[in-house]
Design an enzyme around this catalytic site. Structure first.
Site, PDB file in Angstrom:
ATOM      1  N   ARG A  47       0.839  -1.214   0.000  1.00 50.62           N
ATOM      2  CA  ARG A  47       0.000   0.000   0.000  1.00 50.62           C
ATOM      3  C   ARG A  47       0.869   1.258   0.000  1.00 50.62           C
ATOM      4  NH1 ARG A  47      -4.052  -0.322   4.728  1.00 50.62           N
ATOM      5  NH2 ARG A  47      -4.504   1.779   3.983  1.00 50.62           N
ATOM      6  N   GLN A  72      -9.177  10.271   7.780  1.00 48.89           N
ATOM      7  CA  GLN A  72      -9.007   8.854   8.146  1.00 48.89           C
ATOM      8  C   GLN A  72      -7.900   8.242   7.276  1.00 48.89           C
ATOM      9  OE1 GLN A  72     -13.116   6.802   8.822  1.00 48.89           O
ATOM     10  NE2 GLN A  72     -13.421   8.424   7.306  1.00 48.89           N
ATOM     11  N   ASN A  73      -7.471   9.004   6.282  1.00 51.75           N
ATOM     12  CA  ASN A  73      -6.490   8.477   5.330  1.00 51.75           C
ATOM     13  C   ASN A  73      -5.093   8.489   5.935  1.00 51.75           C
ATOM     14  OD1 ASN A  73      -8.649   8.263   3.648  1.00 51.75           O
ATOM     15  ND2 ASN A  73      -8.185  10.107   2.465  1.00 51.75           N
ATOM     16  N   ASP A 109      -2.304   8.319   3.846  1.00 40.80           N
ATOM     17  CA  ASP A 109      -1.460   8.387   2.640  1.00 40.80           C
ATOM     18  C   ASP A 109      -0.718   9.708   2.441  1.00 40.80           C
ATOM     19  OD1 ASP A 109      -4.544   8.672   0.659  1.00 40.80           O
ATOM     20  OD2 ASP A 109      -3.417  10.225   1.728  1.00 40.80           O
ATOM     21  N   HIS A 161      -6.127   8.217  11.873  1.00 44.75           N
ATOM     22  CA  HIS A 161      -5.727   6.801  11.835  1.00 44.75           C
ATOM     23  C   HIS A 161      -4.244   6.612  11.549  1.00 44.75           C
ATOM     24  CE1 HIS A 161     -10.184   5.713  10.762  1.00 44.75           C
ATOM     25  NE2 HIS A 161     -10.018   6.012  12.048  1.00 44.75           N
ATOM     26  N   CYS A 198      13.065  -2.800  16.598  1.00 42.67           N
ATOM     27  CA  CYS A 198      13.397  -1.513  17.211  1.00 42.67           C
ATOM     28  C   CYS A 198      14.881  -1.496  17.581  1.00 42.67           C
ATOM     29  CB  CYS A 198      12.537  -1.311  18.464  1.00 42.67           C
ATOM     30  SG  CYS A 198      12.976   0.152  19.406  1.00 42.67           S
ATOM     31  N   GLY A 210     -15.893  11.280   0.810  1.00 37.05           N
ATOM     32  CA  GLY A 210     -15.199  10.058   0.418  1.00 37.05           C
ATOM     33  C   GLY A 210     -15.035   9.039   1.522  1.00 37.05           C
ATOM     34  N   THR A 211     -16.047   8.942   2.380  1.00 38.27           N
ATOM     35  CA  THR A 211     -15.980   7.926   3.421  1.00 38.27           C
ATOM     36  C   THR A 211     -17.284   7.147   3.470  1.00 38.27           C
ATOM     37  OG1 THR A 211     -15.637   7.486   5.788  1.00 38.27           O
ATOM     38  CG2 THR A 211     -16.660   9.591   5.226  1.00 38.27           C
ATOM     39  N   ASN A 265     -20.094  12.131  -1.969  1.00 39.81           N
ATOM     40  CA  ASN A 265     -19.829  10.712  -2.183  1.00 39.81           C
ATOM     41  C   ASN A 265     -20.721  10.251  -3.329  1.00 39.81           C
ATOM     42  OD1 ASN A 265     -19.678   7.869  -2.004  1.00 39.81           O
ATOM     43  ND2 ASN A 265     -19.209   7.990   0.177  1.00 39.81           N
TER      44      ASN A 265
HETATM   45  C1  BV8 Z   1     -11.673   1.854  18.451  1.00 43.39           C
HETATM   46  C2  BV8 Z   1      -5.921   2.576   9.521  1.00 43.39           C
HETATM   47  C3  BV8 Z   1     -11.852   1.278  20.753  1.00 43.39           C
HETATM   48  C4  BV8 Z   1      -5.217   1.339   9.134  1.00 43.39           C
HETATM   49  C5  BV8 Z   1      -8.303   2.115   9.873  1.00 43.39           C
HETATM   50  C6  BV8 Z   1     -18.312   2.221  17.945  1.00 43.39           C
HETATM   51  C7  BV8 Z   1     -17.445   3.064  18.646  1.00 43.39           C
HETATM   52  C8  BV8 Z   1     -16.080   2.800  18.672  1.00 43.39           C
HETATM   53  C9  BV8 Z   1     -15.543   1.700  17.969  1.00 43.39           C
HETATM   54  C10 BV8 Z   1     -16.399   0.864  17.260  1.00 43.39           C
HETATM   55  C11 BV8 Z   1     -17.779   1.128  17.244  1.00 43.39           C
HETATM   56  N1  BV8 Z   1     -18.355   0.156  16.476  1.00 43.39           N
HETATM   57  C12 BV8 Z   1     -17.395  -0.665  15.992  1.00 43.39           C
HETATM   58  C13 BV8 Z   1     -16.206  -0.288  16.477  1.00 43.39           C
HETATM   59  C14 BV8 Z   1     -14.951  -0.966  16.182  1.00 43.39           C
HETATM   60  C15 BV8 Z   1     -14.244  -0.428  14.944  1.00 43.39           C
HETATM   61  C16 BV8 Z   1     -15.166  -0.138  13.799  1.00 43.39           C
HETATM   62  O1  BV8 Z   1     -15.573   0.995  13.603  1.00 43.39           O
HETATM   63  N2  BV8 Z   1     -15.454  -1.175  13.023  1.00 43.39           N
HETATM   64  C17 BV8 Z   1     -16.276  -1.003  11.845  1.00 43.39           C
HETATM   65  C18 BV8 Z   1     -15.758  -1.931  10.741  1.00 43.39           C
HETATM   66  C19 BV8 Z   1     -17.705  -1.327  12.235  1.00 43.39           C
HETATM   67  N3  BV8 Z   1     -13.500   0.763  15.288  1.00 43.39           N
HETATM   68  C20 BV8 Z   1     -12.265   0.608  15.769  1.00 43.39           C
HETATM   69  O2  BV8 Z   1     -11.763  -0.475  15.983  1.00 43.39           O
HETATM   70  C21 BV8 Z   1     -11.480   1.870  16.084  1.00 43.39           C
HETATM   71  N4  BV8 Z   1     -10.930   1.708  17.390  1.00 43.39           N
HETATM   72  O3  BV8 Z   1     -12.740   2.352  18.480  1.00 43.39           O
HETATM   73  O4  BV8 Z   1     -11.065   1.319  19.560  1.00 43.39           O
HETATM   74  C22 BV8 Z   1     -10.918   1.486  21.862  1.00 43.39           C
HETATM   75  C23 BV8 Z   1     -11.080   2.605  22.685  1.00 43.39           C
HETATM   76  C24 BV8 Z   1     -10.232   2.766  23.749  1.00 43.39           C
HETATM   77  C25 BV8 Z   1      -9.203   1.850  23.988  1.00 43.39           C
HETATM   78  C26 BV8 Z   1      -9.021   0.756  23.138  1.00 43.39           C
HETATM   79  C27 BV8 Z   1      -9.890   0.563  22.071  1.00 43.39           C
HETATM   80  C28 BV8 Z   1     -10.302   2.059  15.141  1.00 43.39           C
HETATM   81  C29 BV8 Z   1     -10.768   2.289  13.746  1.00 43.39           C
HETATM   82  C30 BV8 Z   1      -9.568   2.628  12.838  1.00 43.39           C
HETATM   83  C31 BV8 Z   1      -9.166   1.406  12.045  1.00 43.39           C
HETATM   84  N5  BV8 Z   1      -8.103   1.768  11.097  1.00 43.39           N
HETATM   85  N6  BV8 Z   1      -7.311   2.492   9.077  1.00 43.39           N
HETATM   86  C32 BV8 Z   1      -5.073   1.227   7.643  1.00 43.39           C
HETATM   87  O5  BV8 Z   1      -5.430   2.138   6.877  1.00 43.39           O
HETATM   88  O6  BV8 Z   1      -4.559   0.164   7.249  1.00 43.39           O
HETATM   89  S1  BV8 Z   1      -9.874   2.134   9.317  1.00 43.39           S
HETATM   90  C33 BV8 Z   1      -9.948   2.229   7.641  1.00 43.39           C
HETATM   91  O7  BV8 Z   1     -11.323   2.402   7.339  1.00 43.39           O
HETATM   92  C34 BV8 Z   1      -9.252   3.396   6.987  1.00 43.39           C
HETATM   93  O8  BV8 Z   1      -8.684   4.313   7.900  1.00 43.39           O
HETATM   94  C35 BV8 Z   1     -10.385   4.090   6.281  1.00 43.39           C
HETATM   95  O9  BV8 Z   1     -10.182   5.423   6.188  1.00 43.39           O
HETATM   96  C36 BV8 Z   1     -11.476   3.770   7.205  1.00 43.39           C
HETATM   97  C37 BV8 Z   1     -12.861   4.046   6.725  1.00 43.39           C
HETATM   98  O10 BV8 Z   1     -12.928   3.631   5.410  1.00 43.39           O
HETATM   99  P1  BV8 Z   1     -13.188   4.793   4.333  1.00 43.39           P
HETATM  100  O11 BV8 Z   1     -12.092   5.790   4.415  1.00 43.39           O
HETATM  101  O12 BV8 Z   1     -14.561   5.292   4.522  1.00 43.39           O
HETATM  102  O13 BV8 Z   1     -12.979   3.991   3.030  1.00 43.39           O
HETATM  103  P2  BV8 Z   1     -14.018   2.978   2.372  1.00 43.39           P
HETATM  104  O14 BV8 Z   1     -13.262   2.196   1.361  1.00 43.39           O
HETATM  105  O15 BV8 Z   1     -14.789   2.256   3.427  1.00 43.39           O
HETATM  106  O16 BV8 Z   1     -15.077   3.958   1.637  1.00 43.39           O
HETATM  107  C38 BV8 Z   1     -14.649   4.826   0.611  1.00 43.39           C
HETATM  108  C39 BV8 Z   1     -15.837   5.687   0.261  1.00 43.39           C
HETATM  109  O17 BV8 Z   1     -15.424   6.604  -0.758  1.00 43.39           O
HETATM  110  C40 BV8 Z   1     -17.015   4.894  -0.311  1.00 43.39           C
HETATM  111  O18 BV8 Z   1     -18.204   5.329   0.327  1.00 43.39           O
HETATM  112  C41 BV8 Z   1     -17.027   5.301  -1.798  1.00 43.39           C
HETATM  113  O19 BV8 Z   1     -18.356   5.382  -2.289  1.00 43.39           O
HETATM  114  C42 BV8 Z   1     -16.430   6.673  -1.742  1.00 43.39           C
HETATM  115  N7  BV8 Z   1     -15.760   7.104  -2.975  1.00 43.39           N
HETATM  116  C43 BV8 Z   1     -15.147   6.340  -3.918  1.00 43.39           C
HETATM  117  N8  BV8 Z   1     -14.634   7.163  -4.878  1.00 43.39           N
HETATM  118  C44 BV8 Z   1     -14.922   8.441  -4.514  1.00 43.39           C
HETATM  119  C45 BV8 Z   1     -15.631   8.405  -3.301  1.00 43.39           C
HETATM  120  N9  BV8 Z   1     -16.064   9.535  -2.680  1.00 43.39           N
HETATM  121  C46 BV8 Z   1     -15.785  10.721  -3.257  1.00 43.39           C
HETATM  122  N10 BV8 Z   1     -15.100  10.831  -4.430  1.00 43.39           N
HETATM  123  C47 BV8 Z   1     -14.660   9.718  -5.072  1.00 43.39           C
HETATM  124  N11 BV8 Z   1     -13.990   9.840  -6.232  1.00 43.39           N
END
Ligand code: BV8
Length: 250
Positions: free
Chosen positions: A76, A107-108, A110, A125, A153, A193-194, A219
């Site tokens: 990536r 959230q990106n 990059d 993130h 490390c 874009g999320t 979006n």
């Molecule tokens: C946490 C980094 C707790 C790594 C990423 C409620 C509250 C809190 C937590 C949760 C909750 N419910 C569930 C959870 C757990 C979890 C979660 O949310 N799970 C989801 C799957 C349900 N959350 C977590 O685990 C978070 N941690 O809360 O910890 C805690 C608290 C205290 C102490 C300990 C623990 C951590 C979440 C972060 C995870 N890391 N990324 C990496 O990148 O490798 S998340 C990852 O998804 C990316 O960061 C990305 O940004 C993010 C979201 O995805 P999107 O950016 O939206 O991308 P996606 O592909 O999904 O969508 C793209 C969109 O763009 C689409 O809609 C598309 O239509 C659109 N699009 C396409 N082309 C275009 C466009 N839009 C505009 N123009 C275009 N041209």
């Protein structure tokens, strides 16, 4: 009610934006799609089509197979380093100069917003270009992500890990508190874009709405936010954002 983007930005949205003092923007992988960077959920094309992102972006996956996780991030990182900011990134950098307060929450991972010239970027993130020691007690600072296989490390020999927030991990405290403050105090929040599926970032537009802010989603697809947004502009960010900038300049 959401407004479809038909190339014309609603006059009342432009009027409101012209008088806005505090703007917050939340971006996701879709903003980088037009730079050729696969969105998070599309990122599993090709070599990685048999893994779910959540199976690689987690502490458990790293503990079980650090080499596999590092290879995924190296792949990536290669894509993001080869990519260039697109008109959507540049428009956001220009819009930042037009408002007294402009906070870009991304959230990106990059760096494309920074490479386009955005100054006030809050990385919710983390960032794929950096590595950090996996030992939370280690004083080692962030280092550029390693290319070669040696990924330990230099201070405590614990494995180095990508400097990103994995599923199940807390977001950086400062970043999250800045994001909440921006969402609570803004006049307008753009969600761009999320997929609005990953928390706690996905809660920020709701927080802004609860404080009476206008929320604009950009979006091409529907998301869980679309129905609640004040305006939903169904078009690519690389088209809408330059159009918005141009409309504000007249
Ligand atoms: C946490 C980094 C707790 C790594 C990423 C409620 C509250 C809190 C937590 C949760 C909750 N419910 C569930 C959870 C757990 C979890 C979660 O949310 N799970 C989801 C799957 C349900 N959350 C977590 O685990 C978070 N941690 O809360 O910890 C805690 C608290 C205290 C102490 C300990 C623990 C951590 C979440 C972060 C995870 N890391 N990324 C990496 O990148 O490798 S998340 C990852 O998804 C990316 O960061 C990305 O940004 C993010 C979201 O995805 P999107 O950016 O939206 O991308 P996606 O592909 O999904 O969508 C793209 C969109 O763009 C689409 O809609 C598309 O239509 C659109 N699009 C396409 N082309 C275009 C466009 N839009 C505009 N123009 C275009 N041209």
């Amino acid at each position: 009610m959401p407004e479809a983007f038909n190339g014309q930005l609603a006059p009342e949205l432009l009027r409101y934006l012209r008088s806005a003092q505090r703007v917050a923007v939340l971006t996701g992988a879709g903003v980088s799609a037009e730079s050729g960077v696969p969105t998070f959920r599309d990122a599993m094309t090709g070599l990685w089509s048999h893994y779910r992102p959540e199976d690689l972006a987690s502490p458990e996956a790293f503990a079980q197979n650090p080499a596999l996780v590092w290879d995924w991030y190296a792949w990536r990182r290669g894509l993001t380093e080869a990519a260039a900011p697109n008109p959507g990134h540049y428009a956001l950098a220009a819009l930042e100069q037009r408002f007294p307060t402009f906070t870009l929450l991304t959230q990106n991972v990059d760096s494309l917003h920074q490479r386009a010239g955005s100054q006030n970027v809050v990385e919710l993130h983390g960032n794929i270009s950096l590595a950090r020691c996996s030992n939370p007690a280690c004083p080692a600072s962030r280092t550029p992500a390693p290319i070669e296989a040696e990924r330990s490390c230099t201070i405590c020999s614990a494995p180095l890990r990508p400097n990103v927030v994995w599923f199940g991990e807390a977001l950086p405290k400062d970043a999250l508190s800045m994001a909440i403050q921006a969402a609570e105090t803004c006049d307008i929040l753009f969600s761009i874009g999320t997929s609005s599926m990953v928390y706690p970032a996905a809660q920020l537009p709701d927080l802004a709405l609860s404080r009476g802010a206008v929320v604009v989603e950009i979006n091409p697809d529907q998301t869980p936010l679309t129905a609640e947004a004040t305006y939903a502009l169904h078009a690519p960010s690389g088209v809408v954002l330059p159009a918005l900038l141009a409309a504000l300049q007249v």
